[in-house]
Write a protein that holds these residues in place. Structure first.
Motif, PDB file in Angstrom:
ATOM      1  N   VAL A 150     -42.052 -96.136  94.085  1.00  0.00           N
ATOM      2  CA  VAL A 150     -43.446 -96.256  94.493  1.00  0.00           C
ATOM      3  C   VAL A 150     -44.290 -96.641  93.281  1.00  0.00           C
ATOM      4  O   VAL A 150     -44.237 -95.985  92.237  1.00  0.00           O
ATOM      5  N   VAL A 151     -45.054 -97.716  93.452  1.00  0.00           N
ATOM      6  CA  VAL A 151     -45.985 -98.185  92.422  1.00  0.00           C
ATOM      7  C   VAL A 151     -47.404 -98.047  92.974  1.00  0.00           C
ATOM      8  O   VAL A 151     -47.717 -98.621  94.017  1.00  0.00           O
ATOM      9  N   CYS A 152     -48.244 -97.268  92.302  1.00  0.00           N
ATOM     10  CA  CYS A 152     -49.635 -97.118  92.720  1.00  0.00           C
ATOM     11  C   CYS A 152     -50.560 -97.789  91.712  1.00  0.00           C
ATOM     12  O   CYS A 152     -50.170 -98.046  90.570  1.00  0.00           O
ATOM     13  N   PHE A 153     -51.774 -98.066  92.135  1.00  0.00           N
ATOM     14  CA  PHE A 153     -52.770 -98.717  91.282  1.00  0.00           C
ATOM     15  C   PHE A 153     -53.931 -97.762  91.041  1.00  0.00           C
ATOM     16  O   PHE A 153     -54.338 -97.028  91.935  1.00  0.00           O
ATOM     17  N   LYS A 154     -54.474 -97.804  89.825  1.00  0.00           N
ATOM     18  CA  LYS A 154     -55.666 -97.026  89.490  1.00  0.00           C
ATOM     19  C   LYS A 154     -56.665 -97.940  88.792  1.00  0.00           C
ATOM     20  O   LYS A 154     -56.358 -98.572  87.779  1.00  0.00           O
ATOM     21  N   LEU A 155     -57.865 -98.015  89.361  1.00  0.00           N
ATOM     22  CA  LEU A 155     -58.950 -98.810  88.797  1.00  0.00           C
ATOM     23  C   LEU A 155     -60.073 -97.889  88.354  1.00  0.00           C
ATOM     24  O   LEU A 155     -60.532 -97.050  89.118  1.00  0.00           O
ATOM     25  N   THR A 156     -60.501 -98.042  87.090  1.00  0.00           N
ATOM     26  CA  THR A 156     -61.686 -97.342  86.605  1.00  0.00           C
ATOM     27  C   THR A 156     -62.744 -98.387  86.247  1.00  0.00           C
ATOM     28  O   THR A 156     -62.510 -99.586  86.362  1.00  0.00           O
ATOM     29  N   ASN A 157     -63.894 -97.929  85.782  1.00  0.00           N
ATOM     30  CA  ASN A 157     -64.961 -98.857  85.394  1.00  0.00           C
ATOM     31  C   ASN A 157     -65.670 -98.321  84.159  1.00  0.00           C
ATOM     32  O   ASN A 157     -66.257 -97.241  84.206  1.00  0.00           O
ATOM     33  N   ASN A 158     -65.566 -99.057  83.063  1.00  0.00           N
ATOM     34  CA  ASN A 158     -66.183 -98.665  81.794  1.00  0.00           C
ATOM     35  C   ASN A 158     -65.732 -97.283  81.342  1.00  0.00           C
ATOM     36  O   ASN A 158     -66.519 -96.508  80.777  1.00  0.00           O
ATOM     37  N   ALA A 159     -64.472 -96.969  81.578  1.00  0.00           N
ATOM     38  CA  ALA A 159     -63.939 -95.658  81.202  1.00  0.00           C
ATOM     39  C   ALA A 159     -63.492 -95.650  79.748  1.00  0.00           C
ATOM     40  O   ALA A 159     -62.958 -96.650  79.246  1.00  0.00           O
ATOM     41  N   ASP A 160     -63.701 -94.509  79.068  1.00  0.00           N
ATOM     42  CA  ASP A 160     -63.143 -94.377  77.721  1.00  0.00           C
ATOM     43  C   ASP A 160     -61.685 -93.933  77.839  1.00  0.00           C
ATOM     44  O   ASP A 160     -61.182 -93.693  78.949  1.00  0.00           O
ATOM     45  N   GLU A 161     -61.001 -93.834  76.719  1.00  0.00           N
ATOM     46  CA  GLU A 161     -59.566 -93.565  76.757  1.00  0.00           C
ATOM     47  C   GLU A 161     -59.236 -92.229  77.409  1.00  0.00           C
ATOM     48  O   GLU A 161     -58.251 -92.110  78.142  1.00  0.00           O
ATOM     49  N   SER A 162     -60.052 -91.212  77.148  1.00  0.00           N
ATOM     50  CA  SER A 162     -59.773 -89.904  77.745  1.00  0.00           C
ATOM     51  C   SER A 162     -59.964 -89.940  79.259  1.00  0.00           C
ATOM     52  O   SER A 162     -59.186 -89.332  80.011  1.00  0.00           O
ATOM     53  N   GLU A 163     -60.979 -90.667  79.728  1.00  0.00           N
ATOM     54  CA  GLU A 163     -61.202 -90.803  81.167  1.00  0.00           C
ATOM     55  C   GLU A 163     -60.059 -91.560  81.826  1.00  0.00           C
ATOM     56  O   GLU A 163     -59.605 -91.206  82.925  1.00  0.00           O
ATOM     57  N   LYS A 164     -59.582 -92.622  81.176  1.00  0.00           N
ATOM     58  CA  LYS A 164     -58.456 -93.390  81.703  1.00  0.00           C
ATOM     59  C   LYS A 164     -57.225 -92.500  81.843  1.00  0.00           C
ATOM     60  O   LYS A 164     -56.543 -92.516  82.874  1.00  0.00           O
ATOM     61  N   THR A 165     -56.951 -91.729  80.790  1.00  0.00           N
ATOM     62  CA  THR A 165     -55.771 -90.858  80.803  1.00  0.00           C
ATOM     63  C   THR A 165     -55.862 -89.830  81.918  1.00  0.00           C
ATOM     64  O   THR A 165     -54.889 -89.587  82.643  1.00  0.00           O
ATOM     65  N   ARG A 166     -57.039 -89.227  82.091  1.00  0.00           N
ATOM     66  CA  ARG A 166     -57.213 -88.224  83.149  1.00  0.00           C
ATOM     67  C   ARG A 166     -57.024 -88.840  84.529  1.00  0.00           C
ATOM     68  O   ARG A 166     -56.384 -88.240  85.409  1.00  0.00           O
ATOM     69  N   ALA A 167     -57.571 -90.036  84.736  1.00  0.00           N
ATOM     70  CA  ALA A 167     -57.477 -90.682  86.045  1.00  0.00           C
ATOM     71  C   ALA A 167     -56.033 -90.998  86.399  1.00  0.00           C
ATOM     72  O   ALA A 167     -55.581 -90.755  87.531  1.00  0.00           O
ATOM     73  N   VAL A 168     -55.293 -91.534  85.437  1.00  0.00           N
ATOM     74  CA  VAL A 168     -53.884 -91.894  85.684  1.00  0.00           C
ATOM     75  C   VAL A 168     -53.039 -90.640  85.866  1.00  0.00           C
ATOM     76  O   VAL A 168     -52.192 -90.574  86.762  1.00  0.00           O
ATOM     77  N   THR A 169     -53.274 -89.631  85.035  1.00  0.00           N
ATOM     78  CA  THR A 169     -52.505 -88.384  85.135  1.00  0.00           C
ATOM     79  C   THR A 169     -52.728 -87.714  86.487  1.00  0.00           C
ATOM     80  O   THR A 169     -51.783 -87.204  87.116  1.00  0.00           O
ATOM     81  N   LYS A 170     -53.972 -87.727  86.953  1.00  0.00           N
ATOM     82  CA  LYS A 170     -54.279 -87.135  88.266  1.00  0.00           C
ATOM     83  C   LYS A 170     -53.554 -87.872  89.377  1.00  0.00           C
ATOM     84  O   LYS A 170     -53.004 -87.243  90.288  1.00  0.00           O
ATOM     85  N   LEU A 171     -53.521 -89.200  89.328  1.00  0.00           N
ATOM     86  CA  LEU A 171     -52.845 -89.981  90.353  1.00  0.00           C
ATOM     87  C   LEU A 171     -51.348 -89.691  90.361  1.00  0.00           C
ATOM     88  O   LEU A 171     -50.748 -89.480  91.419  1.00  0.00           O
ATOM     89  N   PHE A 172     -50.737 -89.657  89.174  1.00  0.00           N
ATOM     90  CA  PHE A 172     -49.316 -89.297  89.104  1.00  0.00           C
ATOM     91  C   PHE A 172     -49.083 -87.908  89.691  1.00  0.00           C
ATOM     92  O   PHE A 172     -48.114 -87.670  90.417  1.00  0.00           O
ATOM     93  N   GLY A 173     -49.999 -86.984  89.391  1.00  0.00           N
ATOM     94  CA  GLY A 173     -49.817 -85.598  89.807  1.00  0.00           C
ATOM     95  C   GLY A 173     -49.785 -85.403  91.301  1.00  0.00           C
ATOM     96  O   GLY A 173     -48.960 -84.642  91.819  1.00  0.00           O
ATOM     97  N   HIS A 174     -50.681 -86.087  92.034  1.00  0.00           N
ATOM     98  CA  HIS A 174     -50.703 -85.840  93.486  1.00  0.00           C
ATOM     99  C   HIS A 174     -49.848 -86.818  94.277  1.00  0.00           C
ATOM    100  O   HIS A 174     -49.456 -86.531  95.403  1.00  0.00           O
TER     101      HIS A 174
END
Length: 224
Positions: A150-174
């Protein structure tokens, strides 16, 4: 490989004529479908009715409007078939209209709601929508392939590195995805579509700047 791709944006109904949607065009999924089909893979694309369409005539096409339509279409396609991979690139609405309050009255929102009269202030209450990504492994397993990727996509907007990491980690988690393709809207232009492909341990397995490159690198990741 037998690959299922999703793409395009959901249209969530407020009433029988009004909708809430997003800016997804479906271009990425259309390019992925064309490129992967051209490389000899058996491709099914479940995409929004108004999305950009692929050109390859060998691609099986299924269309949706709402997130509920999309979930039903994915499950119906995965459970009787044996897919090797699911690439979930559709822009699914995080929230959908639940109720409408107008003229002191509250009614249930949705496609079956009557067209509301204009000229009055209207309040729409939204509810969180189910996470389709969380079901993909299970639906693929029901189709006979417990090892489907399974390959999922995550799109952020003007996110800093910590925000990017949190968004991707959350997606992997659920979702339990095997890979996440990450983009930031602020970096995407007409000429370039920068991306990273990540594993659940945070390892970046590929980077690139175009959707064509993305198709090659996703295929490489899926084949291991």
């Amino acid at each position: 490989m037998k690959i299922l791709i999703t793409g395009g944006g959901c249209r969530e109904y407020i009433d029988s004529v009004r909708v809430v949607t997003n800016s997804s065009t479906g271009r990425t999924s259309a390019v992925l479908a064309d490129e992967l089909a051209r490389k000899g893979n058996e491709v099914t694309l479940i995409t929004a009715e108004n999305a950009i369409k692929p050109q390859d005539s060998s691609i099986k096409m299924i269309f949706f409007q709402t997130g509920e339509d999309l979930a039903k279409a994915i499950k119906a396609e995965l459970t009787p078939s044996c897919y090797d991979a699911v690439i979930h690139a559709a822009a699914v609405s995080d929230f959908v209209p639940d109720t409408i309050t107008i003229g002191g009255q509250t009614v249930k929102a949705g496609k079956n709601a009557p067209k509301l009269h204009s000229g009055s202030e209207m309040t729409v209450t939204f509810k969180a929508s189910p996470k389709i990504a969380d079901n993909l492994h299970e639906w693929a397993k029901l189709g006979g392939n417990a090892n489907a990727k399974v390959v999922c996509f995550k799109l952020t907007n003007n996110a800093d590195e910590s925000e990017k990491t949190r968004a991707v980690t959350k997606l992997f988690g659920h979702s339990g995805a095997d890979f996440v393709v990450y983009n930031d809207l602020s970096e995407i232009t007409k000429e370039e579509h920068p991306f990273k492909i990540l594993k659940s341990d945070g390892e970046c397995v590929a980077t690139g700047k175009t959707n064509s490159e993305m198709s090659d690198m996703i295929l490489g990741a899926l084949r291991g």
